[in-house]
Design an enzyme around this catalytic site. Structure first.
Site, short mmCIF file in Angstrom:
data_model
loop_
_atom_site.label_atom_id
_atom_site.label_comp_id
_atom_site.label_asym_id
_atom_site.label_seq_id
_atom_site.Cartn_x
_atom_site.Cartn_y
_atom_site.Cartn_z
CE1 TYR A 177 -3.90 2.26 1.05
CE2 TYR A 177 -2.35 3.17 2.65
CZ TYR A 177 -3.56 3.25 1.98
OH TYR A 177 -4.41 4.30 2.22
CE LYS B 143 -3.72 5.42 -0.91
NZ LYS B 143 -4.75 5.93 -1.87
#
Ligand SMILES: NC(=O)c1ccc[n+]([C@@H]2O[C@H](COP(=O)([O-])OP(=O)(O)OC[C@H]3O[C@@H](n4cnc5c(N)ncnc54)[C@H](O)[C@@H]3O)[C@@H](O)[C@H]2O)c1
Length: 275
Positions: free
Chosen positions: A162, A166
């Site tokens: 993640y 991001k």
């Protein structure tokens, strides 16, 4: 009169959570809003509950052709695109040594590659009118807001996939800001800290989502949830409405000279590695 009257906005992942709060706020201030979500029925419901003009593109944006179909939905409905909020996302947490290739790739797909494909599909609808306006000596600002996370900018144990996705969208934001500034297309990101949605709710057995026929566990352990008030100077997690407020600012004329930036929306939380 609303500050966003006549503007057409697309908010991805807007059936619930921060995306929904953002769609509501943009709509409240006059924008016509495309609601998108993986959960198509919930997207239809959200659109019907929002007072202003809405249209829906239900579907998983990681599927081939979906980003293009999303943009076409806006163009078919209202003939243009002024604002794009790349918000859709989820988590598949695991310590790195137990993380599968698939779990890593999925996070890059939704958090970095989908925003890239969405803005690429929107390019003619953003750039061509801007060129005409430039020839006429008129400045019209259009807006792209990409949703990142302090997991991407500062790291977060359990989120190698993640946080990479991001972080990737931050690079995309800054590069696109350099390419499209000449067209008065503001490109910025927000890095949320801890916002109360299902992504930060208790990691219990009911807190799951379905994607591609797979069940994904969402949420964070209760032990971690209990430290919220200590790591956030404002003393609590943010609400989806508070998160949407920062996104709205970056969609509004008050941010016209803010470009290529990452706005932290964290209640002051800065736990992690900084550059
Ligand atoms: N909640 C937080 O604390 C937090 C912190 C940092 C960043 N974020 C980011 O904010 C954004 C919104 O998250 P949220 O907390 O509101 O979560 P949420 O689960 O409430 O909402 C996210 C929405 O995105 C949709 N979605 C997921 N994958 C999709 C896909 N492939 N195609 C279309 N729609 C898809 C989901 O169905 C869901 O409705 C995400 O990008 C998330 O990573 C959230």
């Amino acid at each position: 009169m609303g500050v966003l009257d006549e503007k057409v906005a697309i908010v991805t992942g807007s059936a619930r959570g921060i995306g929904r709060a953002t769609a509501e706020l943009l709509s409240e201030h006059g924008a016509k809003v495309i609601i998108n979500d993986l959960d198509a029925d919930l997207a239809e419901q959200a659109a019907s509950e929002i007072a202003g003009e809405t249209a829906v593109y239900g579907g998983d944006l990681t599927k081939p052709g979906a980003p293009e179909a999303l943009i076409e939905t806006a163009v078919d409905a209202w003939g243009k695109v002024d604002i794009i909020v790349n918000n859709a996302g989820y988590t598949i947490d695991a310590p790195l040594h137990k993380m599968s290739d698939e779990a890593f790739q999925r996070m890059l797909d939704i958090h970095t590659i989908v925003p890239f494909r969405v803005v690429r599909a929107a390019a003619p609808h953003l750039r061509e009118p801007a060129k005409a306006e430039r020839d006429q000596g008129v400045e019209v600002f259009r807006k792209i807001v990409n949703v990142s996370s302090i997991s991407g900018t500062m790291g977060n144990a359990g989120q190698a996939n993640y946080s990479s996705g991001k972080a990737g969208v931050v690079g995309l934001t800054k590069t696109l800001a350099k390419e499209w500034g000449q067209f008065k297309i503001n490109v910025n990101a927000v890095a949320f800290g801890w916002i109360e949605t299902r992504l930060t709710a208790s990691k219990d057995s009911g807190n799951t989502m379905q994607i591609d026929g797979q069940t994904v566990q969402l949420g964070i352990p209760d032990q971690m949830r209990s430290v919220a008030s200590m790591v956030i100077p404002l003393g609590r997690p943010g609400t989806p409405e508070e998160a949407a407020g920062g996104v709205f600012f970056l969609c509004s004329p008050w941010s016209n000279f803010i470009h290529g930036q990452v706005l932290n929306i964290t209640g002051g939380q800065f736990t992690g590695m900084t550059t």
